[in-house]
Design a protein around this motif. Structure first.
Motif, short mmCIF file in Angstrom:
data_model
loop_
_atom_site.label_atom_id
_atom_site.label_comp_id
_atom_site.label_asym_id
_atom_site.label_seq_id
_atom_site.Cartn_x
_atom_site.Cartn_y
_atom_site.Cartn_z
N TYR A 193 0.82 -1.20 0.00
CA TYR A 193 0.00 0.00 0.00
C TYR A 193 0.87 1.26 0.00
CZ TYR A 193 -3.27 3.60 1.35
OH TYR A 193 -3.99 4.75 1.38
N SER A 194 1.90 1.27 0.87
CA SER A 194 2.79 2.45 0.94
C SER A 194 3.46 2.70 -0.40
CB SER A 194 3.86 2.24 2.00
OG SER A 194 3.28 2.12 3.25
N ALA A 197 0.93 4.20 -2.73
CA ALA A 197 0.62 5.58 -2.32
C ALA A 197 1.77 6.50 -2.72
CB ALA A 197 0.38 5.63 -0.82
N TYR A 198 3.00 6.01 -2.57
CA TYR A 198 4.18 6.80 -2.94
C TYR A 198 4.18 7.11 -4.44
CZ TYR A 198 9.15 7.99 -3.39
OH TYR A 198 10.33 8.63 -3.66
N SER A 201 1.43 9.54 -5.38
CA SER A 201 1.67 10.93 -4.98
C SER A 201 2.55 11.63 -6.02
CB SER A 201 2.32 10.98 -3.59
OG SER A 201 3.66 10.57 -3.66
#
Ligand SMILES: [Zn+2]
Length: 233
Positions: A193-194, A197-198, A201
């Motif tokens: 997930y991170s 998301a990175y 962004s």
């Protein structure tokens, strides 16, 4: 990927690889003076430099508090009256507040414990070949050090094998670094997930934001004696 391939310490294994250490010193070293873009909020360096040294690669994980281990065996076996429900929610909120306060306290204590060590890592006149040497100077045992590192981190964080003198070298893969011939910050993906998301962004970053950022980089480099590469990271 083995430990060594991610460490800041590059071992010269053959004549063809003698170029790599030069690349490392040219593109992978984070300035001990940091740069304008390092400071964000209360964080001294948002890129996490100096990186904490480790004798071997470790992965931290959350250790559940005793009440979490007990689990919530409150099976919803029927209709509860409003008072009971309100009381349950109140207890949950109280418990969450206590947990948060305990976490903040634990992290503050860990940060305080590691402060002398971080100060030494930031000191350009200090040099430590081994972690043991550094810990002795800080009156810390290996176990106390690891406990503080675990207390400081939330969730799973990978700490790569790294000597104290390599605390300002960004992680890299030697083969990719030679091919890429520019700075990299290679990291294991331990949270899907991170990672998504990175990437999102960056994909959704408005163009004008990037333009403003580049303008501020140019202006800052002109005003101060800051390494241009560090500003761009
Ligand atoms: Zn920095």
């Amino acid at each position: 990927m083995c430990n060594d391939s991610l460490t800041g310490t590059y071992r010269v294994r053959s004549p063809t690889q003698t170029r790599t250490p030069k690349i490392v010193s040219e593109v992978q070293v984070h300035s001990r003076n940091h740069s304008k873009s390092c400071k964000k909020g209360n964080v001294e360096c948002r890129f996490g430099f100096p990186k904490l040294p480790m004798d071997k690669m470790i992965l931290t994980y959350d250790t559940p508090s005793p009440d979490e281990e007990d689990g919530n065996d409150d099976d919803n076996d029927g209709v509860k009256d409003d008072n009971e429900e309100q009381s349950r929610r109140g207890n949950e909120a109280k418990s969450a507040g206590k947990k948060k306060a305990a976490l903040v306290k634990k992290q503050r204590e860990a940060r305080d414990k590691l402060k002398p060590l971080r100060n030494l890592l930031c000191d350009p006149n200090a040099s430590f070949d081994t972690l043991t040497e550094l810990l002795e100077k800080c009156n810390l045992t290996h176990q106390q050090y690891l406990d503080a590192v675990f207390d400081l981190t939330i969730g799973s964080v990978l700490y790569i094998k790294r000597r104290p003198n390599d605390c300002c070298i960004n992680a890299y893969n030697p083969v990719l670094l030679r091919a890429w011939n520019a700075n990299m910050d290679i990291q294991y993906v331990i949270d899907d997930y991170s990672c998504m998301a990175y990437m999102m962004s960056y994909l959704s970053k408005p163009e004008h934001e990037m333009t403003e950022h580049l303008k501020s980089v140019v202006s800052d480099v002109k005003q101060r004696n800051v390494n241009e590469r560090d500003e761009m990271i």
